[in-house]
Design a protein around this motif. Sequence first.
Motif, PDB file in Angstrom:
ATOM      1  N   LYS A   1       0.899  -1.212   0.078  1.00 45.76           N
ATOM      2  CA  LYS A   1       0.158   0.238   0.044  1.00 45.76           C
ATOM      3  C   LYS A   1       0.847   1.399   0.051  1.00 45.76           C
ATOM      4  CE  LYS A   1      -3.932  -2.095   2.583  1.00 45.76           C
ATOM      5  NZ  LYS A   1      -4.756  -1.900   3.958  1.00 45.76           N
ATOM      6  N   GLU A   2       1.916   1.195   0.635  1.00 48.95           N
ATOM      7  CA  GLU A   2       2.745   2.297   0.849  1.00 48.95           C
ATOM      8  C   GLU A   2       3.607   2.565  -0.507  1.00 48.95           C
ATOM      9  OE1 GLU A   2       5.151   1.533   4.083  1.00 48.95           O
ATOM     10  OE2 GLU A   2       3.474   1.844   5.662  1.00 48.95           O
ATOM     11  N   GLN A   3       3.665   1.537  -1.335  1.00 46.29           N
ATOM     12  CA  GLN A   3       4.644   1.476  -2.457  1.00 46.29           C
ATOM     13  C   GLN A   3       4.351   2.540  -3.644  1.00 46.29           C
ATOM     14  OE1 GLN A   3       5.654  -2.435  -3.781  1.00 46.29           O
ATOM     15  NE2 GLN A   3       5.405  -2.048  -5.861  1.00 46.29           N
ATOM     16  N   GLY A   4       3.120   2.978  -3.925  1.00 48.69           N
ATOM     17  CA  GLY A   4       2.674   3.853  -4.906  1.00 48.69           C
ATOM     18  C   GLY A   4       2.229   3.090  -5.875  1.00 48.69           C
TER      19      GLY A   4
ATOM     20  N   ILE B   1     -13.455 -12.874   0.610  1.00 59.52           N
ATOM     21  CA  ILE B   1     -12.050 -13.129   0.701  1.00 59.52           C
ATOM     22  C   ILE B   1     -11.062 -11.644   0.570  1.00 59.52           C
ATOM     23  CG2 ILE B   1     -11.906 -13.711  -1.942  1.00 59.52           C
ATOM     24  CD1 ILE B   1      -9.787 -15.815  -1.170  1.00 59.52           C
ATOM     25  N   ASP B   2     -10.084 -11.648   0.975  1.00 60.41           N
ATOM     26  CA  ASP B   2      -9.127 -10.393   0.812  1.00 60.41           C
ATOM     27  C   ASP B   2      -8.182 -10.958  -0.465  1.00 60.41           C
ATOM     28  OD1 ASP B   2      -7.351  -8.427   0.874  1.00 60.41           O
ATOM     29  OD2 ASP B   2      -7.333  -8.197   3.066  1.00 60.41           O
ATOM     30  N   MET B   3      -8.452 -10.079  -1.655  1.00 62.19           N
ATOM     31  CA  MET B   3      -7.690 -10.411  -2.840  1.00 62.19           C
ATOM     32  C   MET B   3      -6.557  -9.561  -2.850  1.00 62.19           C
ATOM     33  SD  MET B   3      -9.310 -12.812  -4.349  1.00 62.19           S
ATOM     34  CE  MET B   3      -8.306 -12.841  -5.730  1.00 62.19           C
ATOM     35  N   GLY B   4      -6.231  -8.978  -1.918  1.00 68.70           N
ATOM     36  CA  GLY B   4      -5.230  -7.881  -1.874  1.00 68.70           C
ATOM     37  C   GLY B   4      -5.509  -6.589  -2.331  1.00 68.70           C
ATOM     38  N   ALA B   5      -5.918  -6.571  -3.733  1.00 66.38           N
ATOM     39  CA  ALA B   5      -6.577  -5.433  -4.463  1.00 66.38           C
ATOM     40  C   ALA B   5      -7.731  -4.953  -4.016  1.00 66.38           C
ATOM     41  CB  ALA B   5      -6.285  -5.620  -6.071  1.00 66.38           C
ATOM     42  N   TYR B   6      -8.578  -5.871  -3.863  1.00 71.22           N
ATOM     43  CA  TYR B   6      -9.975  -5.485  -3.042  1.00 71.22           C
ATOM     44  C   TYR B   6     -10.280  -6.640  -2.206  1.00 71.22           C
ATOM     45  CZ  TYR B   6     -12.012  -8.706  -6.483  1.00 71.22           C
ATOM     46  OH  TYR B   6     -12.609 -10.108  -7.006  1.00 71.22           O
TER      47      TYR B   6
ATOM     48  N   ARG C   1      -3.431   1.875  -7.135  1.00 65.49           N
ATOM     49  CA  ARG C   1      -2.809   2.905  -6.099  1.00 65.49           C
ATOM     50  C   ARG C   1      -3.846   2.353  -4.946  1.00 65.49           C
ATOM     51  NH1 ARG C   1       0.485   7.022  -6.902  1.00 65.49           N
ATOM     52  NH2 ARG C   1       0.603   7.731  -9.097  1.00 65.49           N
ATOM     53  N   ALA C   2      -3.339   2.606  -3.799  1.00 63.73           N
ATOM     54  CA  ALA C   2      -4.032   2.180  -2.359  1.00 63.73           C
ATOM     55  C   ALA C   2      -5.167   3.178  -2.377  1.00 63.73           C
ATOM     56  CB  ALA C   2      -3.068   2.005  -1.231  1.00 63.73           C
ATOM     57  N   THR C   3      -6.292   2.946  -1.680  1.00 64.81           N
ATOM     58  CA  THR C   3      -7.368   3.821  -1.509  1.00 64.81           C
ATOM     59  C   THR C   3      -7.299   4.664  -0.381  1.00 64.81           C
ATOM     60  OG1 THR C   3      -8.733   2.282  -0.249  1.00 64.81           O
ATOM     61  CG2 THR C   3      -8.951   2.428  -2.834  1.00 64.81           C
ATOM     62  N   GLY C   4      -6.420   4.197   0.708  1.00 66.93           N
ATOM     63  CA  GLY C   4      -6.300   4.706   1.915  1.00 66.93           C
ATOM     64  C   GLY C   4      -7.570   4.468   2.851  1.00 66.93           C
ATOM     65  N   LEU C   5      -8.300   3.260   2.484  1.00 65.46           N
ATOM     66  CA  LEU C   5      -9.581   2.909   3.456  1.00 65.46           C
ATOM     67  C   LEU C   5      -9.088   1.605   4.302  1.00 65.46           C
ATOM     68  CD1 LEU C   5     -12.559   3.636   0.952  1.00 65.46           C
ATOM     69  CD2 LEU C   5     -11.404   4.974   2.613  1.00 65.46           C
ATOM     70  N   GLU C   6      -8.947   1.507   5.524  1.00 63.38           N
ATOM     71  CA  GLU C   6      -8.344   0.439   6.105  1.00 63.38           C
ATOM     72  C   GLU C   6      -9.795  -0.232   6.769  1.00 63.38           C
ATOM     73  OE1 GLU C   6      -5.509  -1.302   7.401  1.00 63.38           O
ATOM     74  OE2 GLU C   6      -5.092  -0.511   5.163  1.00 63.38           O
ATOM     75  N   PRO C   7      -9.835  -1.730   6.583  1.00 62.03           N
ATOM     76  CA  PRO C   7     -10.706  -2.515   7.233  1.00 62.03           C
ATOM     77  C   PRO C   7     -10.547  -2.350   8.915  1.00 62.03           C
ATOM     78  CG  PRO C   7      -9.844  -3.762   5.504  1.00 62.03           C
ATOM     79  CD  PRO C   7      -9.256  -2.608   5.738  1.00 62.03           C
ATOM     80  N   ALA C   8     -11.415  -2.582   9.530  1.00 61.55           N
ATOM     81  CA  ALA C   8     -11.341  -2.860  11.037  1.00 61.55           C
ATOM     82  C   ALA C   8     -11.461  -4.139  11.291  1.00 61.55           C
ATOM     83  CB  ALA C   8     -12.470  -2.200  11.716  1.00 61.55           C
TER      84      ALA C   8
END
Length: 727
Positions: free
Chosen positions: A84-87, A441-446, A549-556
């Motif tokens: 996520k931090e990679q760009g 399922i957490d696919m990484g991208a979504y 790009r990462a959306t910046g939205l974090e699951p709880a």
Amino acid sequence: MCTDALSPPTGERNLRSGIGKLVRPCAPLPMASALVLLSALVHSPPTLSDAQRLFFTNIAADPSTGIGYARGPSANKVILDQLKEQGIVNFAALNVRARMPGKPRGAPGVAILDYDRDGDLDIYVSNGPGRANSLYSNQYVQTGVLQFVDVARDAGVGLVADDSSGVCFGDMDNDGDQDLIVLNLAGPNRLLRNRGDGRFVEEGEAAGIADRTHHPSSCALGDVNGDGYLDLVVGNTFDNWDHRLPLMTFDNDHLMEANQLFISQGGMTFQDASTGSGIENPARVTWALALVDYDADGDVDLVTADDQGAKAPAKYGGVDHGYVRLFRNDGTGHFTNETMERGTDRPGAWMGLAFGDFDRDGRLDIYATNTGYYFPRLLERLLGFPEILGEWASGAFMAGPDGHFRFPGVGALVGVPFGWGVAAVDYDNDNDTDIIYHGGIDMGAYVDASNPGTVLRNDGMGNFDYDEGALDGSVDHTRRSVQGLATGDLDNDGFVDIVTVASQIWPKPFPLVPYLPPFMQAGSVFDATASIWPTFAPVDPVDWSQGFRATGLEPADGDLAIEINSGNKNHWVKVRTLGTVGLTDHGRANRDGVGALVRFHARGGETDIHPVLAGSSYASQGSLELLFGLGRHHGGTLEVLWPGGVRNRLYGVRAGEMVVFPEIPCGFDDHSMSGREYQRCLHTELDHLVEQGVIDRRQGRRFFRSGLRARHDNYRKTRTGSHMEDS
């Protein structure tokens, strides 16, 4: 350019990804913007049309219930955070997709058991490293209210340092209380021996099951060699979950791990008997397994749910890895792979297992969960092979008279969502077996959020329709990435309740994004609610090669849902099997009766079958108590096929009755005994059970009379072909 807002899809260009247009988000959405978007993107659930209709309510959201579970992430979540931090991340490249961590927020499982033998069902749920697993002691019997107290630390089952995954339980030392198996990812598996005083002792190392080299998902217990003690099978996946290489490429098949069989040595010690048992080959990614007597011959066989991953099946130029595999037991713990011969060799990403006689033809069928329609349809271009409607569907394998299984498809459901944990239960008590399954399922991208909580109502012939109203008043499951699922009657009202554990949740007001644009949908009842959580979004929604790009939205952190059944006016019977090895001279079945097949024939109705399973679903286990729905019928007849092959029958079972059914080692269909010998056997064995307080004299007389009648009816059946009679 940087934006904090997710633009809703407004044309085919933006719709084609199903994700929408999101460009360089640098912070979570502002509250006001997210609420506006939420109202535009999320479909409101349908309202109840009938106030009398059965429904489920989640009580875990109420703090007064004492439920405070929060699933902690696994250690490999740091890999996802680094991406996520990679760009810009190029998910179009296979090696990048394969390097995404598997289940970064863990693979929690749940078990429903009466660990303290107080008459109500308790809940055990696994957690991640640094957080204790929870053992929620049910206070219903004491208070008359569904309240829970987490006693895990005091009971010695917290396992704070572990990354716990699957759980299963059973009375492994035949001492009258239930012990726990808790799996640990790349750490020692645990055997928690129940001391009978509310505390457990961890004995995995001494027991010989503390394997540290595998990445297990699910476990199951059953007596595979007929000695009266529960043996253990462990379903393993791949090494290791820091990546997904064996799920993405055939070049990494060597990383898949073989399943394991541990044979009880007469109590709480086990010997690894995997090699030569027949269950090791082929080594595949196994998410779920069960020890169940699928051929009704009196011993438990092995069924596994194996994952094809994102690799092409043989018909598209790849190799078939993902099957529902059947391993027939010869009665001694040696297994033969019958997958091809039995017809369950249907490629899929199989995840969970459940069993029941869905078409009420007297044979046990198999329900298995799969990736469903939405995930392969969205990623068709990246997968490299076509998504054909129905090919990746969860569904039932229906047993035929020749022992062969067929997969009839999903019928009017058209396209179904992603599935993990699953249960085959009669949730509405109408005298047939329904299906409840969850997934995501957490696919990484979504994160796949296609499953709103799937409650499938059986028409009695094995055809299922979606009961959209059953979960109307409950939690929004599209915001929960559910893994484990188990069922049991938590409030002792005769109706099954549902417990699910999520690895992560998508908090409001973060938006849910429609999974597929209209032109990609198949006309399924799930289209309206199938959603995704956008962890990443494409820089160019049409040209994915431009990167994400990462959306910046974090699951709880994930949560626990306890959904209580409102019930209806249908009747029911509850059954607890009691094996009598060590209690009678000739008893052979383990104390919980695990592995038994129980049939109930409703008077004036149909016959239903439930197996006694110590582990199935996904990483989870439901209550060992069985619930049979009677509809409007008032009673009927119970029959048990015990491990070892003995059959017992009980007539005159009444609606609303809780039956403790002991193994009586005198089979009514045993033609090696004369009528006089059979009567003497019944009398002797039942007297032993009465003397030891297992049953009282009234119950002894009841089982004796039923045993005599069963012998008579079986003799008449062999001569006339008549069926098990009503009573």
